[in-house]
Design a protein around this motif. Structure first.
Motif, PDB file in Angstrom:
ATOM      1  N   ASN A 123       0.833  -1.209   0.000  1.00  0.00           N
ATOM      2  CA  ASN A 123       0.000   0.000   0.000  1.00  0.00           C
ATOM      3  C   ASN A 123       0.863   1.252   0.000  1.00  0.00           C
ATOM      4  OD1 ASN A 123      -1.510  -2.004   2.307  1.00  0.00           O
ATOM      5  ND2 ASN A 123      -2.717  -1.413   0.524  1.00  0.00           N
ATOM      6  N   TYR A 124       0.365   2.310  -0.643  1.00  0.00           N
ATOM      7  CA  TYR A 124       0.952   3.639  -0.479  1.00  0.00           C
ATOM      8  C   TYR A 124      -0.098   4.510   0.194  1.00  0.00           C
ATOM      9  CZ  TYR A 124       2.551   8.360  -1.116  1.00  0.00           C
ATOM     10  OH  TYR A 124       2.927   9.653  -0.870  1.00  0.00           O
ATOM     11  N   VAL A 125       0.281   5.104   1.325  1.00  0.00           N
ATOM     12  CA  VAL A 125      -0.622   5.973   2.065  1.00  0.00           C
ATOM     13  C   VAL A 125       0.108   7.276   2.345  1.00  0.00           C
ATOM     14  CG1 VAL A 125      -2.173   6.170   4.036  1.00  0.00           C
ATOM     15  CG2 VAL A 125      -1.589   3.909   3.160  1.00  0.00           C
ATOM     16  N   GLY A 126      -0.298   8.340   1.657  1.00  0.00           N
ATOM     17  CA  GLY A 126       0.363   9.626   1.814  1.00  0.00           C
ATOM     18  C   GLY A 126      -0.625  10.742   2.058  1.00  0.00           C
ATOM     19  N   HIS A 135      -9.129  -0.563   6.979  1.00  0.00           N
ATOM     20  CA  HIS A 135      -8.324  -1.598   6.346  1.00  0.00           C
ATOM     21  C   HIS A 135      -8.233  -1.332   4.852  1.00  0.00           C
ATOM     22  CE1 HIS A 135      -8.118  -5.577   4.187  1.00  0.00           C
ATOM     23  NE2 HIS A 135      -7.024  -5.621   4.910  1.00  0.00           N
ATOM     24  N   MET A 136      -7.004  -1.352   4.338  1.00  0.00           N
ATOM     25  CA  MET A 136      -6.790  -1.203   2.904  1.00  0.00           C
ATOM     26  C   MET A 136      -6.295  -2.535   2.353  1.00  0.00           C
ATOM     27  SD  MET A 136      -5.182   2.654   2.605  1.00  0.00           S
ATOM     28  CE  MET A 136      -5.167   2.588   0.802  1.00  0.00           C
ATOM     29  N   GLY A 137      -7.025  -3.067   1.380  1.00  0.00           N
ATOM     30  CA  GLY A 137      -6.652  -4.342   0.785  1.00  0.00           C
ATOM     31  C   GLY A 137      -5.343  -4.246   0.017  1.00  0.00           C
ATOM     32  N   ALA A 138      -4.796  -5.404  -0.315  1.00  0.00           N
ATOM     33  CA  ALA A 138      -3.507  -5.481  -0.983  1.00  0.00           C
ATOM     34  C   ALA A 138      -3.482  -4.636  -2.253  1.00  0.00           C
ATOM     35  CB  ALA A 138      -3.187  -6.936  -1.317  1.00  0.00           C
ATOM     36  N   GLY A 139      -2.447  -3.821  -2.383  1.00  0.00           N
ATOM     37  CA  GLY A 139      -2.258  -3.021  -3.588  1.00  0.00           C
ATOM     38  C   GLY A 139      -3.082  -1.761  -3.680  1.00  0.00           C
ATOM     39  N   SER A 140      -3.947  -1.500  -2.714  1.00  0.00           N
ATOM     40  CA  SER A 140      -4.733  -0.262  -2.766  1.00  0.00           C
ATOM     41  C   SER A 140      -3.880   0.907  -2.295  1.00  0.00           C
ATOM     42  CB  SER A 140      -5.995  -0.377  -1.910  1.00  0.00           C
ATOM     43  OG  SER A 140      -5.676  -0.653  -0.563  1.00  0.00           O
ATOM     44  N   ILE A 141      -4.095   2.068  -2.905  1.00  0.00           N
ATOM     45  CA  ILE A 141      -3.243   3.225  -2.621  1.00  0.00           C
ATOM     46  C   ILE A 141      -4.063   4.500  -2.507  1.00  0.00           C
ATOM     47  CG2 ILE A 141      -1.293   2.187  -3.857  1.00  0.00           C
ATOM     48  CD1 ILE A 141      -1.793   4.300  -6.072  1.00  0.00           C
ATOM     49  N   THR A 142      -3.454   5.487  -1.851  1.00  0.00           N
ATOM     50  CA  THR A 142      -3.991   6.842  -1.862  1.00  0.00           C
ATOM     51  C   THR A 142      -3.141   7.671  -2.816  1.00  0.00           C
ATOM     52  OG1 THR A 142      -2.579   7.639  -0.051  1.00  0.00           O
ATOM     53  CG2 THR A 142      -4.674   6.611   0.562  1.00  0.00           C
TER      54      THR A 142
END
Length: 222
Positions: A123-126, A135-142
C-alpha cells in the motif's frame, strides 16, 4: 456545514494517541500540515517506560514489533503493539496507532493511522488520515497529488469543497474497508463503515455505511 465529512461523524478520537492534534479542527484534512510538528512536540512527552527513542524524532513503543528490514524516518511515532513488517518504508511525519499493521512494501508519508488500522500489503498511504480499524486491501493506494498539480478539491453533492492543499490523499473513517488494487484519488473522503469494491477508482465522497461499487453506483449496506 458538511458535517458528514467531518471528524465528529467519522472518527473516534479515543482510538488515537494523536487526539490533541484534532482539537479545534472540524475536518480531518486540516491536520495534515501539523503532523510533523505535533510528533516532535508530543514525542518528548511519551512515557519512557513504554517508548524508546530511536534516532532523531523517532519514538517506538517497546511492545511494537519492527522488522529489521523496515525503514522508519522521523518524525514518527510507532504505537504500542503495532507491527511494522518486512521492507515497510515509513518516510516521516507518520503516527502509527496501537495494534496497527504496516506491511511488506507499504509506504507511509505524512499520515495518521488510528489504532488497529491495517495497511498490510503493498500500500501507499500519503497525506492521509485512516480511522480506527480502517483496512486497505492489498495493492490499494492513496493518490495525493493531482496530475495538473492544482490544489485539491473534494467533490460533494455536485459541487467542490476547496481544501487549500496541494497534497491530500484520502480520509478514511472508522471501520472503512477498501478492496484490493483500488485507487483513492486526491481528496477522497470515505465515511465510517463504508466499503469499497476491489479494483475501484474512487473520487469525491462516499457516505458512511455505504458500498462503493463503481462511479455513479453507491448503495447502502443492508
Amino acid at each position: 456545514m458538511y458535517e458528514e465529512l467531518g471528524i465528529k461523524d467519522n472518527f473516534d478520537l479515543s482510538q488515537t494517541i494523536a487526539a490533541k492534534l484534532f482539537e479545534g479542527v472540524k475536518y480531518p484534512w486540516e491536520v495534515l500540515h501539523n503532523i510533523g510538528d505535533f510528533i516532535r512536540s508530543f514525542g518528548e512527552q511519551l512515557d519512557k517506560e513504554e517508548y524508546e527513542k530511536r534516532g532523531e524524532d523517532i519514538w517506538v513503543a517497546k511492545s511494537a514489533k519492527v522488522a529489521p528490514t523496515a525503514f522508519i524516518g522521523g518524525p514518527a511515532i510507532i504505537g504500542k503493539d503495532a507491527e511494522i513488517r518486512h521492507c515497510a518504508f515509513i518516510r516521516g511525519s507518520a503516527i502509527v496507532g496501537e495494534g496497527a499493521v504496516v506491511g511488506n512494501s507499504t509506504e507511509l508519508k505524512n499520515v495518521v493511522l488510528f489504532n488497529k488500522v491495517q495497511v498490510p500489503h503493498y500500500n501507499y498511504v500519503g497525506d492521509s488520515v485512516l480511522g480506527y480499524k480502517a483496512h486497505m486491501g492489498a495493492g490499494s493506494i492513496t493518490s495525493n497529488v493531482k496530475s495538473d498539480k492544482t490544489l485539491v478539491t473534494i467533490g460533494y453533492q455536485g459541487g467542490k469543497i476547496a481544501t487549500g492543499l496541494k497534497k491530500m490523499g484520502a480520509m478514511l473513517g472508522d471501520n472503512v474497508e477498501v478492496g484490493c488494487n483500488s485507487v483513492l484519488n486526491p481528496g477522497t473522503v470515505i465515511g465510517k463503515g463504508a466499503h469499497v469494491y476491489p479494483l475501484s477508482m474512487v473520487r469525491g465522497f462516499v457516505p458512511a455505511g455505504c458500498i462503493y461499487k463503481k462511479q455513479g453506483e453507491i448503495v447502502k449496506i443492508d
